[in-house]
Design a protein around this motif. Structure first.
Motif, PDB file in Angstrom:
ATOM      1  N   ALA A  91       0.841  -1.200   0.000  1.00 24.72           N
ATOM      2  CA  ALA A  91       0.000   0.000   0.000  1.00 24.72           C
ATOM      3  C   ALA A  91       0.873   1.246   0.000  1.00 24.72           C
ATOM      4  CB  ALA A  91      -0.915  -0.003   1.226  1.00 24.72           C
ATOM      5  N   ASP A  92       0.552   2.179  -0.856  1.00 25.32           N
ATOM      6  CA  ASP A  92       1.360   3.388  -0.996  1.00 25.32           C
ATOM      7  C   ASP A  92       1.414   4.188   0.300  1.00 25.32           C
ATOM      8  OD1 ASP A  92       2.952   5.202  -2.368  1.00 25.32           O
ATOM      9  OD2 ASP A  92       1.251   6.420  -2.979  1.00 25.32           O
ATOM     10  N   GLU A  93       0.318   4.209   1.011  1.00 25.48           N
ATOM     11  CA  GLU A  93       0.262   4.981   2.265  1.00 25.48           C
ATOM     12  C   GLU A  93       0.401   4.085   3.492  1.00 25.48           C
ATOM     13  OE1 GLU A  93       0.246   8.205   2.214  1.00 25.48           O
ATOM     14  OE2 GLU A  93       0.063   8.272   0.027  1.00 25.48           O
ATOM     15  N   GLY A  94       0.764   2.843   3.292  1.00 30.35           N
ATOM     16  CA  GLY A  94       0.859   1.912   4.405  1.00 30.35           C
ATOM     17  C   GLY A  94       2.199   1.974   5.111  1.00 30.35           C
ATOM     18  N   ALA A 146      -5.806  -5.792  -4.268  1.00 32.92           N
ATOM     19  CA  ALA A 146      -5.507  -4.361  -4.169  1.00 32.92           C
ATOM     20  C   ALA A 146      -6.284  -3.719  -3.025  1.00 32.92           C
ATOM     21  CB  ALA A 146      -5.828  -3.663  -5.485  1.00 32.92           C
ATOM     22  N   ALA A 147      -7.555  -4.077  -2.907  1.00 36.63           N
ATOM     23  CA  ALA A 147      -8.370  -3.535  -1.820  1.00 36.63           C
ATOM     24  C   ALA A 147      -7.865  -4.023  -0.471  1.00 36.63           C
ATOM     25  CB  ALA A 147      -9.832  -3.930  -2.020  1.00 36.63           C
ATOM     26  N   ARG A 148      -7.436  -5.260  -0.410  1.00 35.91           N
ATOM     27  CA  ARG A 148      -6.913  -5.797   0.847  1.00 35.91           C
ATOM     28  C   ARG A 148      -5.633  -5.067   1.264  1.00 35.91           C
ATOM     29  NH1 ARG A 148      -6.394 -12.134   0.496  1.00 35.91           N
ATOM     30  NH2 ARG A 148      -6.549 -12.012   2.778  1.00 35.91           N
ATOM     31  N   LEU A 149      -4.805  -4.725   0.283  1.00 34.27           N
ATOM     32  CA  LEU A 149      -3.600  -3.949   0.602  1.00 34.27           C
ATOM     33  C   LEU A 149      -3.970  -2.569   1.134  1.00 34.27           C
ATOM     34  CD1 LEU A 149      -1.057  -4.590  -2.307  1.00 34.27           C
ATOM     35  CD2 LEU A 149      -0.759  -5.158   0.106  1.00 34.27           C
ATOM     36  N   ARG A 150      -4.875  -1.898   0.436  1.00 34.10           N
ATOM     37  CA  ARG A 150      -5.240  -0.535   0.845  1.00 34.10           C
ATOM     38  C   ARG A 150      -5.879  -0.502   2.223  1.00 34.10           C
ATOM     39  NH1 ARG A 150      -6.600   0.021  -4.893  1.00 34.10           N
ATOM     40  NH2 ARG A 150      -8.691  -0.752  -4.405  1.00 34.10           N
ATOM     41  N   SER A 151      -6.619  -1.569   2.563  1.00 34.18           N
ATOM     42  CA  SER A 151      -7.290  -1.603   3.864  1.00 34.18           C
ATOM     43  C   SER A 151      -6.357  -2.005   5.000  1.00 34.18           C
ATOM     44  CB  SER A 151      -8.467  -2.585   3.821  1.00 34.18           C
ATOM     45  OG  SER A 151      -8.007  -3.930   3.768  1.00 34.18           O
ATOM     46  N   GLU A 153      -5.398  -5.128   5.413  1.00 37.99           N
ATOM     47  CA  GLU A 153      -5.660  -6.527   5.755  1.00 37.99           C
ATOM     48  C   GLU A 153      -4.434  -7.392   5.476  1.00 37.99           C
ATOM     49  OE1 GLU A 153      -8.511 -10.252   4.330  1.00 37.99           O
ATOM     50  OE2 GLU A 153      -8.999  -8.218   3.688  1.00 37.99           O
ATOM     51  N   ILE A 154      -3.713  -7.081   4.400  1.00 34.33           N
ATOM     52  CA  ILE A 154      -2.485  -7.785   4.068  1.00 34.33           C
ATOM     53  C   ILE A 154      -1.357  -6.770   3.926  1.00 34.33           C
ATOM     54  CG2 ILE A 154      -3.623  -9.737   2.962  1.00 34.33           C
ATOM     55  CD1 ILE A 154      -3.022  -8.464   0.250  1.00 34.33           C
ATOM     56  N   ALA A 155      -0.131  -7.252   4.114  1.00 37.00           N
ATOM     57  CA  ALA A 155       1.022  -6.352   4.061  1.00 37.00           C
ATOM     58  C   ALA A 155       1.654  -6.296   2.684  1.00 37.00           C
ATOM     59  CB  ALA A 155       2.068  -6.797   5.080  1.00 37.00           C
ATOM     60  N   GLY A 156       1.545  -7.385   1.914  1.00 33.99           N
ATOM     61  CA  GLY A 156       2.172  -7.435   0.606  1.00 33.99           C
ATOM     62  C   GLY A 156       1.455  -8.406  -0.310  1.00 33.99           C
ATOM     63  N   TRP A 157       1.680  -8.221  -1.596  1.00 33.44           N
ATOM     64  CA  TRP A 157       1.046  -9.065  -2.605  1.00 33.44           C
ATOM     65  C   TRP A 157       2.004  -9.183  -3.788  1.00 33.44           C
ATOM     66  CZ3 TRP A 157      -2.701  -6.564  -6.562  1.00 33.44           C
ATOM     67  CH2 TRP A 157      -3.114  -7.504  -7.509  1.00 33.44           C
ATOM     68  N   VAL A 158       2.294 -10.421  -4.184  1.00 33.24           N
ATOM     69  CA  VAL A 158       3.133 -10.643  -5.355  1.00 33.24           C
ATOM     70  C   VAL A 158       2.223 -10.882  -6.554  1.00 33.24           C
ATOM     71  CG1 VAL A 158       4.943 -12.027  -6.407  1.00 33.24           C
ATOM     72  CG2 VAL A 158       4.959 -11.641  -3.933  1.00 33.24           C
ATOM     73  N   ALA A 159       2.383 -10.029  -7.553  1.00 32.84           N
ATOM     74  CA  ALA A 159       1.591 -10.145  -8.779  1.00 32.84           C
ATOM     75  C   ALA A 159       2.532 -10.364  -9.958  1.00 32.84           C
ATOM     76  CB  ALA A 159       0.749  -8.895  -8.996  1.00 32.84           C
ATOM     77  N   GLN A 160       1.998 -10.984 -11.006  1.00 32.75           N
ATOM     78  CA  GLN A 160       2.828 -11.269 -12.177  1.00 32.75           C
ATOM     79  C   GLN A 160       1.991 -11.155 -13.437  1.00 32.75           C
ATOM     80  OE1 GLN A 160       3.442 -15.605 -11.094  1.00 32.75           O
ATOM     81  NE2 GLN A 160       3.200 -15.862 -13.309  1.00 32.75           N
ATOM     82  N   GLY A 161       2.669 -11.025 -14.567  1.00 34.26           N
ATOM     83  CA  GLY A 161       2.016 -11.051 -15.862  1.00 34.26           C
ATOM     84  C   GLY A 161       0.911 -10.018 -15.998  1.00 34.26           C
ATOM     85  N   ALA A 166      -2.451  -4.979 -14.681  1.00 30.82           N
ATOM     86  CA  ALA A 166      -3.695  -4.398 -14.177  1.00 30.82           C
ATOM     87  C   ALA A 166      -3.490  -3.739 -12.820  1.00 30.82           C
ATOM     88  CB  ALA A 166      -4.775  -5.481 -14.091  1.00 30.82           C
ATOM     89  N   ALA A 167      -2.683  -4.361 -11.960  1.00 25.42           N
ATOM     90  CA  ALA A 167      -2.461  -3.822 -10.615  1.00 25.42           C
ATOM     91  C   ALA A 167      -1.752  -2.475 -10.660  1.00 25.42           C
ATOM     92  CB  ALA A 167      -1.645  -4.812  -9.782  1.00 25.42           C
ATOM     93  N   ARG A 168      -0.912  -2.279 -11.652  1.00 27.13           N
ATOM     94  CA  ARG A 168      -0.204  -0.995 -11.760  1.00 27.13           C
ATOM     95  C   ARG A 168      -1.160   0.165 -12.025  1.00 27.13           C
ATOM     96  NH1 ARG A 168       5.388  -1.310 -12.170  1.00 27.13           N
ATOM     97  NH2 ARG A 168       6.282  -3.367 -12.624  1.00 27.13           N
ATOM     98  N   ARG A 169      -2.354  -0.130 -12.497  1.00 27.70           N
ATOM     99  CA  ARG A 169      -3.357   0.926 -12.719  1.00 27.70           C
ATOM    100  C   ARG A 169      -4.145   1.235 -11.462  1.00 27.70           C
ATOM    101  NH1 ARG A 169      -4.330  -2.297 -17.445  1.00 27.70           N
ATOM    102  NH2 ARG A 169      -6.239  -3.110 -16.489  1.00 27.70           N
ATOM    103  N   GLU A 170      -4.027   0.373 -10.463  1.00 28.83           N
ATOM    104  CA  GLU A 170      -4.801   0.546  -9.236  1.00 28.83           C
ATOM    105  C   GLU A 170      -4.273   1.734  -8.432  1.00 28.83           C
ATOM    106  OE1 GLU A 170      -7.318  -0.951  -7.674  1.00 28.83           O
ATOM    107  OE2 GLU A 170      -7.755  -2.567  -9.096  1.00 28.83           O
ATOM    108  N   PRO A 171      -5.161   2.561  -7.909  1.00 29.72           N
ATOM    109  CA  PRO A 171      -4.704   3.657  -7.047  1.00 29.72           C
ATOM    110  C   PRO A 171      -4.241   3.132  -5.692  1.00 29.72           C
ATOM    111  CG  PRO A 171      -7.107   3.569  -7.049  1.00 29.72           C
ATOM    112  CD  PRO A 171      -6.634   2.555  -8.070  1.00 29.72           C
ATOM    113  N   GLY A 172      -3.320   3.832  -5.088  1.00 23.88           N
ATOM    114  CA  GLY A 172      -2.921   3.529  -3.724  1.00 23.88           C
ATOM    115  C   GLY A 172      -1.960   2.381  -3.559  1.00 23.88           C
TER     116      GLY A 172
END
Length: 304
Positions: A91-94, A146-151, A153-161, A166-172
């Motif tokens: 999360a950007d603000e986390g 993405a929502a779980r990161l912003r909230s 609930e989770i500290a990190g998420w590994v995304a691929q491909g 798509a995740a790079r377009r997500e705010p926050g």
């Protein structure tokens, strides 16, 4: 003989090879055939070991796990490094500003894939333990990471491909680590030792066909993306961007890769991800190296 190859959607080279007919055409004059077996990538080592398949391709973790399970595997070839293939997002603000801040947090990743190597190495580099200092969990279908990161609930998420595209377009959200900052993240092709020793001619044909599939993909990214999007999650546009970030080049297995795999195996053993230490170099066949090198040598003798 029928060559049996495990194929799954997380290995673009094999996924495309199974759909282009390149290998079938190469085998036909020899009276040989190929059977494509849908597999879960994390089980490729096991399936090679029990004879279900002869050849497969994954990221860096499954061959280590397969070898630790006692299966007699042989590394055949690897892709060039894939530095933009995946990333660890936070999360950007986390509160997570560096990998050390993941301590006591939950990280969503595909456990048993290259993502385990990525996260375990990133933690090890800052003195943390994959086993003891984070909670690694698999992604659940339908959950919005993405929502779980912003909230929080989770500290990190590994995304691929395409998921990462798509995740790079997500705010926050922001990238804490690109995969290339931690490991080389090569696509890894390996086989049962019995197949390598009994039919090295077929191994070379499979490698040549993989090279052909990669060359086709590099020249037809939009068509390759359409083939992926027709059956797998992600839009064609996101697949096109993700596939464009791949090197589409095979290489003989270098000593540097074996050393990186050994480091990963040592980290896995120390963290209990595998239940015994292994010697990665045992999963090589000296006689295979010149065969693969000859297949992958540039046709004009120059650099590829």
């Amino acid at each position: 003989m029928t060559v049996t190859i495990g194929v799954h959607g997380s290995n673009p080279s094999l996924y495309l090879l199974a759909r282009l007919g390149i290998l079938e055409r190469a085998l036909e004059p020899l009276g040989e055939t190929v059977t494509w077996v849908p597999v879960e990538g994390t089980r490729v080592g096991e399936l090679l070991g029990d004879g279900t398949i002869d050849f497969g391709g994954t990221g860096s973790t499954p061959p280590i796990v397969g070898q630790a399970q006692g299966h007699d595997l042989v590394y055949v070839a690897v892709s060039a490094p894939r530095p933009e293939h995946g990333a660890l997002l936070v999360a950007d603000e986390g509160p997570v500003r560096a990998p050390v801040d993941l301590e006591d947090g939950t990280v969503v990743l595909s456990i048993g894939s290259w993502q385990t190597h990525f996260v375990a190495k990133a933690l090890n580099d800052v003195g943390l333990s994959y086993r003891d200092d984070i909670t690694a969990v698999r992604p659940e279908a339908g959950r919005d990471q993405a929502a779980r990161l912003r909230s929080g609930e989770i500290a990190g998420w590994v995304a691929q491909g395409p998921e990462l595209v798509a995740a790079r377009r997500e705010p926050g959200l922001r990238v804490l680590h690109r995969v290339g900052e931690v490991i080389t993240d090569r696509s890894v092709f390996f086989a049962s030792r019995a197949f390598v020793e009994e039919r090295p001619d077929l191994v070379s044909i499979v490698v040549a066909a993989l090279r052909g599939a990669d060359e086709w993909a590099a020249a037809h990214l939009d068509e390759a993306a359409a083939l992926h999007a027709a059956e797998l999650p992600g839009t064609q546009a996101d697949w096109a961007e993700a596939l464009a970030a791949l090197p589409w080049r095979l290489e003989p297995v270098p000593a540097s890769f074996i050393a990186e795999q050994q480091e990963a195996a040592d980290i896995f053993a120390a963290n209990g991800f595998i239940d015994r230490p292994i010697t990665v170099a045992d999963a090589q066949a000296d006689a295979l190296t010149p065969v693969v090198a000859a297949v992958l040598a540039p046709a004009d003798g120059g650099a590829r």
